[in-house]
Motif scaffolding. Structure first.
Motif, PDB file in Angstrom:
ATOM      1  N   THR A 167       0.467  -0.885  -0.116  1.00 10.28           N
ATOM      2  CA  THR A 167       0.567   0.285  -0.144  1.00 10.28           C
ATOM      3  C   THR A 167       0.774   0.982   0.052  1.00 10.28           C
ATOM      4  OG1 THR A 167      -1.456  -1.324   1.345  1.00 10.28           O
ATOM      5  CG2 THR A 167      -1.567   0.982   1.094  1.00 10.28           C
TER       6      THR A 167
ATOM      7  N   PRO B  71      -6.530  -0.383   2.551  1.00 10.62           N
ATOM      8  CA  PRO B  71      -5.370  -1.361   1.329  1.00 10.62           C
ATOM      9  C   PRO B  71      -6.289  -2.181   0.253  1.00 10.62           C
ATOM     10  CG  PRO B  71      -5.971  -1.699   3.243  1.00 10.62           C
ATOM     11  CD  PRO B  71      -5.782  -0.061   3.360  1.00 10.62           C
TER      12      PRO B  71
ATOM     13  N   HIS C  12      -5.710  -0.707  -3.006  1.00 11.07           N
ATOM     14  CA  HIS C  12      -4.192  -1.744  -4.000  1.00 11.07           C
ATOM     15  C   HIS C  12      -4.475  -2.786  -3.893  1.00 11.07           C
ATOM     16  CE1 HIS C  12      -3.330   3.104  -3.398  1.00 11.07           C
ATOM     17  NE2 HIS C  12      -3.919   2.637  -1.564  1.00 11.07           N
TER      18      HIS C  12
ATOM     19  N   ALA D 262       0.090  -5.514  -5.738  1.00  9.30           N
ATOM     20  CA  ALA D 262      -0.794  -4.428  -6.104  1.00  9.30           C
ATOM     21  C   ALA D 262      -0.924  -4.147  -7.502  1.00  9.30           C
ATOM     22  CB  ALA D 262      -0.525  -3.300  -4.610  1.00  9.30           C
TER      23      ALA D 262
END
Length: 233
Positions: free
Chosen positions: A22, A50, A53, A77
């Protein structure tokens, strides 16, 4: 140190992994914003939440399988969108934006090192409250160093590849950019063949040793904890 169960290992790894990916992505978006591109901000990606992402495969499935198999944690991510044309000096600025992610991972590795050290201070024999902090700090150091070193590989679309493109003369940079559609495939081939770790491990090991020493964590405690977190004990 006692052997950790799968549930304990997952509980320890979750926060370090989520923060590692993140903050890495937010760092890209934040740096792009400083250089004139508001794309990540407008798409709501400048957040430490989070959920914004997470990539189902790269953030959950692949790291989960790696953890269960006892291997090196690997994942990614959703990339933060950056609009090349909105940057003030696109070629140079794109390299700076790319470098922001690995730098963020280095800063987090240092922070996790001190959290691990705090665990030792709170419980010198690594019992009670010190255990979660100690193990989580070790996981945080390791995952951030791995992500940093992986992303610095000079292979588009990795951050190192974008930095390389930004540094090279235009005639050569354009040729390197042609590799980008095949970059992930090349990376996975290197990873599963073992060649990637053969090349990277000396640098990873050197950086880990430096961070552990800087944070004041006994080397043997770090090694034993890392083996336990990987299910190797």
């Amino acid at each position: 140190m006692e052997e950790l169960s799968i549930a304990q290992r997952i509980a320890v790894w979750v926060l370090p992994i989520l923060f590692a990916i993140t903050v890495h992505e937010v760092a890209h978006g934040w740096m792009a914003l400083q250089l004139g591109d508001r794309t990540a901000q407008m798409m709501g990606r400048l957040t430490l939440n989070p959920i914004h992402h997470i990539d189902p495969v790269g953030t959950l499935l692949i790291p989960g399988i790696s953890l269960l198999l006892g291997g090196v944690i690997f994942g990614w991510a959703k990339p933060v969108p950056v609009s090349w044309g909105r940057l003030r000096r696109p070629k140079r600025d794109m390299a700076i934006v790319a470098l922001a992610g690995p730098i963020a991972n280095l800063m987090m590795a240092i922070l996790w090192g001190f959290i691990s050290r705090l665990g030792i201070i709170l419980a010198p024999d690594l019992t009670v409250i010190g255990i979660p902090l100690f193990y989580m700090g070790i996981a945080g150091i390791f995952i951030n160093v791995i992500l940093m070193m992986l992303n610095l590989i000079p292979l588009p679309p990795l951050d190192g590849g974008r930095v390389l493109v930004g540094l090279l003369p235009e005639s050569i940079a354009s040729k390197v950019s042609y590799i980008e559609p095949f970059g992930l495939i090349i990376l996975l081939l290197l990873l599963f063949s073992g060649a990637l770790w053969y090349l990277l491990w000396p640098l990873v090991n050197l950086l880990l040793a430096g961070l552990v020493h800087f944070a004041g964590i006994p080397k043997q405690d770090f090694i034993r904890a890392l083996l336990a977190l990987m299910g190797a004990q």
